[in-house]
Write a protein that holds these residues in place. Structure first.
Motif, PDB file in Angstrom:
ATOM      1  N   LYS B 715       0.824  -1.201   0.000  1.00  0.00           N
ATOM      2  CA  LYS B 715       0.000   0.000   0.000  1.00  0.00           C
ATOM      3  C   LYS B 715       0.854   1.245   0.000  1.00  0.00           C
ATOM      4  O   LYS B 715       0.645   2.172  -0.789  1.00  0.00           O
ATOM      5  CB  LYS B 715      -0.892   0.002   1.243  1.00  0.00           C
ATOM      6  N   LEU B 716       1.827   1.232   0.903  1.00  0.00           N
ATOM      7  CA  LEU B 716       2.723   2.381   0.998  1.00  0.00           C
ATOM      8  C   LEU B 716       3.369   2.665  -0.352  1.00  0.00           C
ATOM      9  O   LEU B 716       3.450   3.794  -0.806  1.00  0.00           O
ATOM     10  CB  LEU B 716       3.816   2.101   2.025  1.00  0.00           C
ATOM     11  N   GLU B 717       3.791   1.578  -0.948  1.00  0.00           N
ATOM     12  CA  GLU B 717       4.499   1.706  -2.204  1.00  0.00           C
ATOM     13  C   GLU B 717       3.597   2.319  -3.270  1.00  0.00           C
ATOM     14  O   GLU B 717       3.987   3.195  -4.022  1.00  0.00           O
ATOM     15  CB  GLU B 717       4.983   0.320  -2.655  1.00  0.00           C
ATOM     16  N   GLU B 718       2.360   1.843  -3.289  1.00  0.00           N
ATOM     17  CA  GLU B 718       1.419   2.395  -4.263  1.00  0.00           C
ATOM     18  C   GLU B 718       1.274   3.891  -4.067  1.00  0.00           C
ATOM     19  O   GLU B 718       1.326   4.674  -5.013  1.00  0.00           O
ATOM     20  CB  GLU B 718       0.063   1.708  -4.121  1.00  0.00           C
ATOM     21  N   GLU B 719       1.108   4.240  -2.818  1.00  0.00           N
ATOM     22  CA  GLU B 719       0.955   5.662  -2.533  1.00  0.00           C
ATOM     23  C   GLU B 719       2.189   6.436  -2.960  1.00  0.00           C
ATOM     24  O   GLU B 719       2.107   7.493  -3.569  1.00  0.00           O
ATOM     25  CB  GLU B 719       0.727   5.877  -1.029  1.00  0.00           C
ATOM     26  N   ARG B 720       3.320   5.831  -2.634  1.00  0.00           N
ATOM     27  CA  ARG B 720       4.561   6.525  -2.928  1.00  0.00           C
ATOM     28  C   ARG B 720       4.714   6.731  -4.432  1.00  0.00           C
ATOM     29  O   ARG B 720       5.064   7.790  -4.911  1.00  0.00           O
ATOM     30  CB  ARG B 720       5.732   5.708  -2.404  1.00  0.00           C
ATOM     31  N   ARG B 721       4.390   5.682  -5.147  1.00  0.00           N
ATOM     32  CA  ARG B 721       4.522   5.784  -6.593  1.00  0.00           C
ATOM     33  C   ARG B 721       3.575   6.817  -7.156  1.00  0.00           C
ATOM     34  O   ARG B 721       3.897   7.559  -8.063  1.00  0.00           O
ATOM     35  CB  ARG B 721       4.268   4.427  -7.238  1.00  0.00           C
ATOM     36  N   HIS B 722       2.392   6.798  -6.580  1.00  0.00           N
ATOM     37  CA  HIS B 722       1.408   7.753  -7.011  1.00  0.00           C
ATOM     38  C   HIS B 722       1.955   9.158  -6.796  1.00  0.00           C
ATOM     39  O   HIS B 722       1.882  10.018  -7.682  1.00  0.00           O
ATOM     40  CB  HIS B 722       0.115   7.552  -6.225  1.00  0.00           C
ATOM     41  N   GLN B 723       2.511   9.332  -5.619  1.00  0.00           N
ATOM     42  CA  GLN B 723       3.085  10.618  -5.267  1.00  0.00           C
ATOM     43  C   GLN B 723       4.167  11.016  -6.266  1.00  0.00           C
ATOM     44  O   GLN B 723       4.155  12.102  -6.832  1.00  0.00           O
ATOM     45  CB  GLN B 723       3.725  10.493  -3.869  1.00  0.00           C
ATOM     46  N   GLN B 724       5.018  10.052  -6.500  1.00  0.00           N
ATOM     47  CA  GLN B 724       6.114  10.290  -7.437  1.00  0.00           C
ATOM     48  C   GLN B 724       5.587  10.728  -8.785  1.00  0.00           C
ATOM     49  O   GLN B 724       6.070  11.659  -9.410  1.00  0.00           O
ATOM     50  CB  GLN B 724       6.901   8.995  -7.640  1.00  0.00           C
ATOM     51  N   LYS B 725       4.563  10.034  -9.176  1.00  0.00           N
ATOM     52  CA  LYS B 725       4.006  10.291 -10.484  1.00  0.00           C
ATOM     53  C   LYS B 725       3.429  11.700 -10.527  1.00  0.00           C
ATOM     54  O   LYS B 725       3.633  12.439 -11.498  1.00  0.00           O
ATOM     55  CB  LYS B 725       2.912   9.261 -10.774  1.00  0.00           C
ATOM     56  N   LEU B 726       2.729  12.016  -9.461  1.00  0.00           N
ATOM     57  CA  LEU B 726       2.134  13.350  -9.406  1.00  0.00           C
ATOM     58  C   LEU B 726       3.211  14.422  -9.534  1.00  0.00           C
ATOM     59  O   LEU B 726       3.096  15.340 -10.329  1.00  0.00           O
ATOM     60  CB  LEU B 726       1.378  13.535  -8.090  1.00  0.00           C
ATOM     61  N   GLU B 727       4.257  14.183  -8.764  1.00  0.00           N
ATOM     62  CA  GLU B 727       5.350  15.150  -8.800  1.00  0.00           C
ATOM     63  C   GLU B 727       5.920  15.272 -10.192  1.00  0.00           C
ATOM     64  O   GLU B 727       6.190  16.343 -10.707  1.00  0.00           O
ATOM     65  CB  GLU B 727       6.468  14.712  -7.838  1.00  0.00           C
ATOM     66  N   LYS B 728       6.091  14.108 -10.770  1.00  0.00           N
ATOM     67  CA  LYS B 728       6.655  14.094 -12.106  1.00  0.00           C
ATOM     68  C   LYS B 728       5.754  14.853 -13.065  1.00  0.00           C
ATOM     69  O   LYS B 728       6.197  15.653 -13.889  1.00  0.00           O
ATOM     70  CB  LYS B 728       6.814  12.649 -12.567  1.00  0.00           C
ATOM     71  N   ASP B 729       4.472  14.535 -12.948  1.00  0.00           N
ATOM     72  CA  ASP B 729       3.508  15.219 -13.809  1.00  0.00           C
ATOM     73  C   ASP B 729       3.617  16.722 -13.642  1.00  0.00           C
ATOM     74  O   ASP B 729       3.582  17.479 -14.620  1.00  0.00           O
ATOM     75  CB  ASP B 729       2.083  14.756 -13.471  1.00  0.00           C
TER      76      ASP B 729
END
Lengths: 178, 1209
Positions: B715-729
């Protein structure tokens, strides 16, 4: 390459063993037992492959089996083998294998040689086997024929010993001695 | 006699036959063993009788008993007797028994050679067949060597029944006697096009089996196999060929292109499942067909037939290796298969998963697997799952792990498995990760300490190989990285619990050692905090608890514990005096530990003068503590011991070396970097301190009731990736705004690619250490005993004389080819294995041709490959280039063709190069620029065909091939060792006498009989008048005056070879024997009895056998002084030295040991073991031959013979 061909009954009794790699008698027996153990544990509706177990001599070996009761090519091979036995013995049954291992070996020899596929055409195999049998008969000659006749007349004491399973087979043979 | 037979028959009546035996065994179920031993006694009696029928019957029964597991090796000799029976019935029984019970260790097997050879040349195809079948099971290197030639001859037998068996058995022969591969290969290749489908399939079978192991040597056969594939309807053959192509395509990418069409056609064929499955391994790199294939496989996997399912998965795994992407999309399906009730299928699916993981899906897949671990019944499958999880995660240096905390938690969860055998595997992973991923240590230590704390593991510690192994890792990690411990005191207590003493010794030992490490760090802490009392309390705890280890039965534990106990007591004394001790205690364990590559130890060069095999002390009796040691999995620990803590200076030195090595590796193109993992970026930074470690927010409790911890991370990882993606976006958007209409690379990618996922922790995987200059290579992974390695032989090279197969005795050539042809691969004269030096020497003069031929072969393949896939089944290589893209090599090869073709081909080749630009109309362009191209051709020839510095190539560019070094030298005319024996209007006899090393003092006379008349010659019989010194070997039972029948008939115009064996007493002198060949000539008018007299001449040379000899052995021989000397000189010789030597080699069976200018040393050996050494010197017009030999008479006779030969030159 094929490493061994084994036939055994539902109780694990070997009916034919042919190893294409040198093994001591002990290892052979171990492999036979191991194979039976593995195969007998398998459910009815599962595939016919078992991969590398210690019991069958290590992880590189694959066990392909068929209950008579199919890698497809080997399964096909088993099928062809059984059908050929069927033709040669006219409705093959376990008793044929029990009493005529030598013949089964001869048939197998026409199909697989040294672990490699020799012939898969059933008619070809049967033709060769027939010719070989004829050759054998011609060699036997009169003396042998007589001998076997005399030998079989010794039968009276035999039926006492054979169990019920055998009788059907024996009875079909008896009339010819009258 | 007759009486004896009758008696034998009557005896037989009372013998049991096989059926009786079987019946008997079935009736003695209670005392089977006793009954059988009784039967074996009977059999032993039967074997003693003379009647072959009785013996055969006995052997037949033995074969059955062998199946039941009884050793029948004692009857080996009887089996051979039955094998040599004349009746097929018995022979077959004998061979069957032999095939079931003989193996390489059977000593009597060498007695079978002649019998088998006789059976192989038997007129009855069934005798031959049964011998071949038997031989295939028990062929030994010796048998293979002696019989290779006989079997090779059978490959051209008139009966397909024999041909197919002979072809098939060649594979076994190759395995046992690899030298036979090259001489036999041309004929084997021929058999691919045999008219009989059985023979063809056997040849395909053998070549595919060979090619599977060493595909590169068989690339030149691709066109032939292609033809077979497009024409064959036999599924068995198709499967084999496709598998072969599967091995070939990676070596020759152009092949893949060529295969697309026929293979796609095959896929569409209905119901050819097996073909489809084998296809998957041979699929070319063509995405459409791969897609098609994968789709079809999906259908198979979804099928309800378990076999198809299994095979589908198997095939998938083959595609996965080359095209992981196309399989990955079927992840759902494969995960489904994990639920299958059939273990074979689940294991297959697991195997597939291994190749399918990516950074993105690793957690998900492992999560799924973890649920299966919980559900799994039976330890075997569960263990399999466990190893697979670890394999999947740790593959290619933890490439797919983005979050090591997650991985550690997975490992910890796995420790809850009960009864697994793989505790040590988990432990090894824990150690590896904790050592190599520095950033994870803190977390690892906390997990490990709770592991040490939890008692449930200890409870099940009774199982030695069980999960308690992980405590080994846990204790070590807690001790080594004790600075990260939250509550070191608590952990220390946990490690000193009395229950620990129930653990296996090697684990306790680690406990003891690490308790001290922990103790050291606690002391440090306490003293720094000024808690002197606290420090003393810890010491007291140690003094109280350590004695329990001192009492251990395990030597290692006891020794360590008593040592440490004394140390601690000493510390206690110091502490009592208020002396600060922490510094010194910690100094015991100062220094950083580095992971060492598994192969590093092996790569350390042995210092000069050090003999590792020599005993330092004589060996003592076995020590019992050996088996108590931990297994090699813990090599980190073991290797550390001798090294122990490197001093500070070492550390610097190490760092310097590491740097130098890295530099070197970076510059070395052959150094394969261990893995392209993104983590590696960090390894270049000098130390941990500089790594910006992301603090993980541990406010989320690590253990959620009811939910395994590792799930947290998913779960954490999913969130983290999501976060990363958002940042990237966000960043991207910004950039977008900035660049407005600039190039966008990531623009419309809907999903992030694998590489975009950054690891959660800044992890650094420390590379493993290797000794200086040692490269991690795979070469030592190869098994030197691999039988297939010996078969890695270049098959395109033309045969050297020395490679021909050894021939002995009775050979029955069925083909009507005349033996005078020396270039036929069937060898005529030479025996014994090839010798490098000699070969090299001999081949020197032919280098050119060979090179050419090789080029030609390559060119053929190139040419075949380069033609665009034709609409109809592709043609076999045609000599005229017809389409574009002809390889350069093709041009070199077709040199001898007319000039026009050449330039045109070259032109086309140019076209091919310029294909990109004017693909639309190559032809008009070709015509137009023909002149220009011709010019270019010349230039190109120079530039392409002449690699810089290669003078040979320059020579080759010239029109005629020039012999290397000796342009004036004429090649020797083809010679024959067969000389005329006698002839008349009916028949011509030529003969050759050969010695054989196998049989002492025997020579084989090969007589070629050629029928010159129009009659059929039959009933041929050869009678020879024996002398005192030479006798003809006759079949058993025949008298000295009987003739020996020739085992064949001769139709008009046909010739065949018969072989006869002679035993010679003394070989020092030449021999002459008179003999007569009698035969019946039969034609339409009738039959007449004819005869022809001849005189057999055994020269001394015919007693010699070409035996290679190395120059050092040769020198020793000469020095020994046991040899007598003699010499001759011949004048008026015009022949070149090279040819001269060839003549001596050929006619007198010598081999060249060394050659310097016009001087050569030669060696040969007689059948009775005499050494013969020659020194041949060439003067202006003369040749002198000095000889040394262990027998002077033999030598002088030999030299006389040689003189006669040389005089003819």
């Amino acid at each position: 390459m094929i490493k061994a061909i084994l036939i055994f009954n539902n109780h694990g009794k070997p009916r034919l063993s042919k190893f294409y790699q040198p093994n001591s008698e002990d290892t052979q027996q171990q492999i036979i037992r191991g194979t039976f153990y593995l195969v007998s544990k398998r459910d009815e509706n599962v595939c016919n492959f078992l991969e590398g177990r210690l019991l069958i001599g290590g992880s590189n070996n694959k066990l392909i089996y068929k209950h008579y009761a199919i890698e497809l090519d080997i399964l096909d091979l088993i099928h062809v083998f059984v059908e050929t036995l069927d033709k040669c013995f006219k409705n093959v049954c376990e008793l044929d294998l029990i009493f005529h291992v030598d013949k089964v070996h001869n048939i197998l020899a026409e199909m697989v040689m040294g672990g490699m596929l020799l012939e898969t055409n059933m008619n070809e195999i049967v033709t060769q086997i027939d010719t070989e049998n004829k050759l054998e008969k011609s060699e036997a000659g009169l003396a042998e024929a007589l001998l076997s006749a005399v030998k079989n007349t010794n039968l009276p004491e035999i039926p006492r010993n054979i169990n019920i399973g055998d009788i059907s087979i024996k009875l079909t043979n008896l009339p010819s001695f009258k | 006699m007759a009486l004896k037979m009758v008696k034998g028959s009557i005896d037989r009546m009372f013998d049991k036959n096989l059926q009786d035996l079987v019946r008997g065994i079935r009736n003695h179920k209670e005392d089977e063993a006793k009954y059988i031993s009784q039967c074996i006694d009977e059999i032993k009696q039967e074997l003693k009788q003379d009647n072959i029928a009785v013996k055969a019957n006995a052997v037949c029964k033995l074969t059955y008993l062998q199946m039941l597991g009884y050793d029948i090796s004692w009857a080996a000799f009887n089996i051979i007797e039955v094998m040599s029976a004349s009746k097929f019935t018995f022979k077959r029984i004998g061979y069957l028994a032999a095939s079931q019970s003989f193996h390489e260790g059977t000593d009597v097997i060498m007695l079978t050679t002649n019998q088998i050879r006789k059976d192989l040349s038997s007129p009855s195809q069934y005798d031959t067949g049964v011998a071949l079948t038997g031989l295939s099971c028990f062929v030994t290197p010796d048998l293979a060597r002696d019989l290779a030639n006989d079997i090779m001859t059978l490959m051209s037998h008139t009966k397909p029944y024999i041909r197919k068996k002979a072809v098939l058995i060649m594979y076994k022969v190759f395995l046992k006697y690899p030298e036979s591969l090259r001489p036999a290969f041309p004929r084997l290749k021929e058999k691919l096009e045999d008219p009989d489908p059985g023979v063809q399939s056997a040849a395909v079978n053998v070549i595919c089996e060979l090619a599977r192991r060493n595909p590169k040597n068989y690339l030149s056969l691709a066109p032939l196999f292609f033809k077979l594939m497009t024409s064959s309807t036999n599924n068995w053959v198709l499967i084999k060929i496709i598998k072969l192509f599967g091995a070939l395509t990676p070596l020759e990418p152009r092949l893949g292109k060529k295969l697309i069409e026929p293979l796609t056609n095959l896929i569409h064929r209905p119901g050819v499942f097996a073909v489809l499955i084998s296809l998957s391994s041979g699929m070319p790199n063509h995405s459409a067909s791969i897609q098609l294939c994968v789709q079809k496989l999906r259908i198979l996997i979804e099928d309800s037939d378990q076999n198809l399912k299994y095979l589908g998965l198997l095939a998938m795994s083959k595609i996965l290796k080359t095209h992981p992407k196309s399989v990955q999309s079927h992840k759902d399906l494969i995960l489904q298969c994990l639920d299958d009730k059939d273990e074979s299928i689940r294991l297959r699916a697991l195997d597939l998963l291994y190749g399918m993981v990516s950074k993105k899906n690793l957690m998900e897949i492992v999560k799924k697997l973890m649920t299966h671990v919980d559900k799994a019944e039976g330890t075997t499958y569960r263990d399999e799952l466990l190893t697979k999880i670890i394999d999947i995660c740790s593959q290619s240096n933890y490439q797919y792990i983005t979050n090591f905390e997650w991985y550690i938690s997975i490992l910890v969860e796995l420790t809850r498995l009960e009864g697994t055998r793989h505790g040590h595997l988990i432990a090894a992973q824990m150690l590896d990760v904790a050592i190599r991923v520095k950033a994870i240590r803190k977390f690892a230590v906390s997990q490990m300490s709770s592991l040490l704390d939890s008692a449930h593991l200890l409870a099940s510690s009774t199982q030695r190989n069980g999960i308690c192994e992980v405590l080994y890792a846990a204790a070590w990690i807690c001790g080594e990285f004790s600075e990260h411990l939250q509550e070191p005191h608590h952990t220390l207590e946990a490690m000193l619990r009395p229950k620990v003493t129930t653990l296996p010794g090697h684990i306790q030992a680690v406990y003891v050692q690490n308790v001290v490490k922990l103790y050291a760090s606690i002391l440090q802490q306490k003293e720094q905090a000024g808690e002197a009392e606290g420090a003393q309390a810890v010491t007291q705890l140690m003094v109280d608890r350590l004695p329990q280890f001192v009492q251990s039965a395990d030597l290692e534990v006891q020794e360590r514990a008593s040592c440490i106990l004394q140390l601690v007591k000493h510390i206690q004394k110091l502490q009592a005096k208020d002396v600060p001790v922490a510094e010194e205690v910690s100094a015991l364990f100062a220094g950083e530990l580095n992971p060492v590559a598994p192969k590093a130890q092996k790569k350390v060069p042995v210092p000069e003068g050090l003999d590792l095999d020599a005993w330092i002390n004589e060996p003592l009796s076995d020590s019992e503590s050996e088996d108590e040691r931990p297994r090699a999995v813990f090599h980190e620990e073991e290797q550390r011991r001798p090294k122990h803590r490197p001093s500070e200076a070492d550390e610097e030195e190490l760092a310097r070396r590491r740097e130098a090595r890295k530099q070197e590796q970076a510059n070395n193109p052959f150094y394969i970097k261990s893995s392209p993992s993104p983590q590696k970026r960090y390894q270049d930074t000098p130390g941990v301190e500089h790594i910006p470690v992301v603090q993980i927010d541990l406010s989320v409790p690590l253990k959620v009731p009811g939910l395994p911890m590792s799930d947290q991370y998913v779960k954490l990882e999913e969130e983290r990736r999501h976060q990363q993606k958002l940042e990237k976006d966000k960043r991207r958007k910004k950039r977008k705004e900035k660049e407005k209409k600039g190039k966008r690379r990531h623009g419309s990618l809907p999903t992030e690619s694998d590489e975009d996922i950054a690891p959660a922790q800044q992890v650094d995987i420390v590379t493993e250490e290797m000794p200086e200059n040692a490269l991690p290579s795979d070469e030592d992974d190869k098994d030197p005993n691999d039988p297939y390695r010996a078969l890695d032989i270049d098959l395109d090279k033309p045969l050297a004389d020395s490679e021909k197969l050894p021939i002995q005795k009775h050979r029955n050539a069925e083909t009507s080819k005349s033996p005078e042809k020396e270039d036929v691969p069937v060898a005529e004269k030479k025996s014994k294995k090839p010798k490098k030096k000699e070969k090299k020497h001999k081949e020197k003069g032919r280098d050119k041709e060979k090179k050419k031929e090789k080029e030609k072969k390559a060119a053929d393949l190139d040419f075949w490959l380069s033609t665009t896939p034709p609409p109809a089944p592709a043609p076999a290589p045609a000599p005229v280039p017809s389409t574009e893209e002809v390889g350069v090599n093709a041009v070199t090869a077709s040199k001898d063709e007319c000039e026009d073709t050449k330039t045109e081909a070259q032109g086309e080749e140019d076209d091919a190069e310029g294909q990109e630009q004017d693909k639309k109309s190559p032809k008009p362009r070709k015509k137009k620029h023909k002149k220009e191209k011709e010019e270019r051709t010349k230039g190109k020839k120079k530039s392409k065909k002449q690699p810089p510095g290669s003078e040979e190539a320059a020579g080759e560019a010239a029109q005629e091939p020039v012999q290397n070094g000796a342009p004036e030298e004429e090649p020797l005319p083809p010679e024959s060792s067969y000389s005329l024996l006698a002839e008349n209007s009916y028949i011509k006899m030529t003969c050759d006498v050969r010695g054989s090393l196998q049989e002492d003092s025997q020579v084989t006379v090969a007589i070629v009989l050629e029928n010159r008349s129009s009659s059929v010659l039959k009933g041929m019989e050869l009678s020879v008048l024996d002398s005192l010194n030479a006798r003809m070997a006759r079949p058993q039972g025949s008298s000295v005056h009987d003739g020996v029948p020739v085992p064949f008939q001769l139709p008009p115009g046909v010739s065949n070879e018969a072989q006869f064996v002679f035993t010679i007493q003394s070989i020092v002198m030449a021999q002459k024997l008179k003999g007569t060949l009698s035969f019946i000539a039969k034609n339409d008018e009738g039959a007449t009895q004819e005869k022809l007299d001849f005189r057999l001449h055994f020269s001394c040379s015919s007693y010699l056998i070409t035996t290679p000899c190395y120059s050092d052995a040769f020198a020793k021989l000469l020095e020994s002084g046991d040899l007598s000397m003699s010499s001759v000189k011949v004048d008026g010789i015009r022949m070149s030295f090279q040819n001269l030597l060839a003549k001596i080699c050929f006619h007198h069976h010598f081999s060249v040991v060394e050659r310097v200018d016009s001087c050569a040393s030669m060696y040969s050996r007689s059948i009775q073991g005499h050494h013969v050494c020659l020194l041949v010197k060439k003067g202006e017009n003369s040749v002198s031959v000095d000889g040394k030999c262990s027998d002077s008479t033999l030598l002088s006779n030999l030299l006389e013979e040689m003189k006669a030969t040389l005089a003819k030159c």
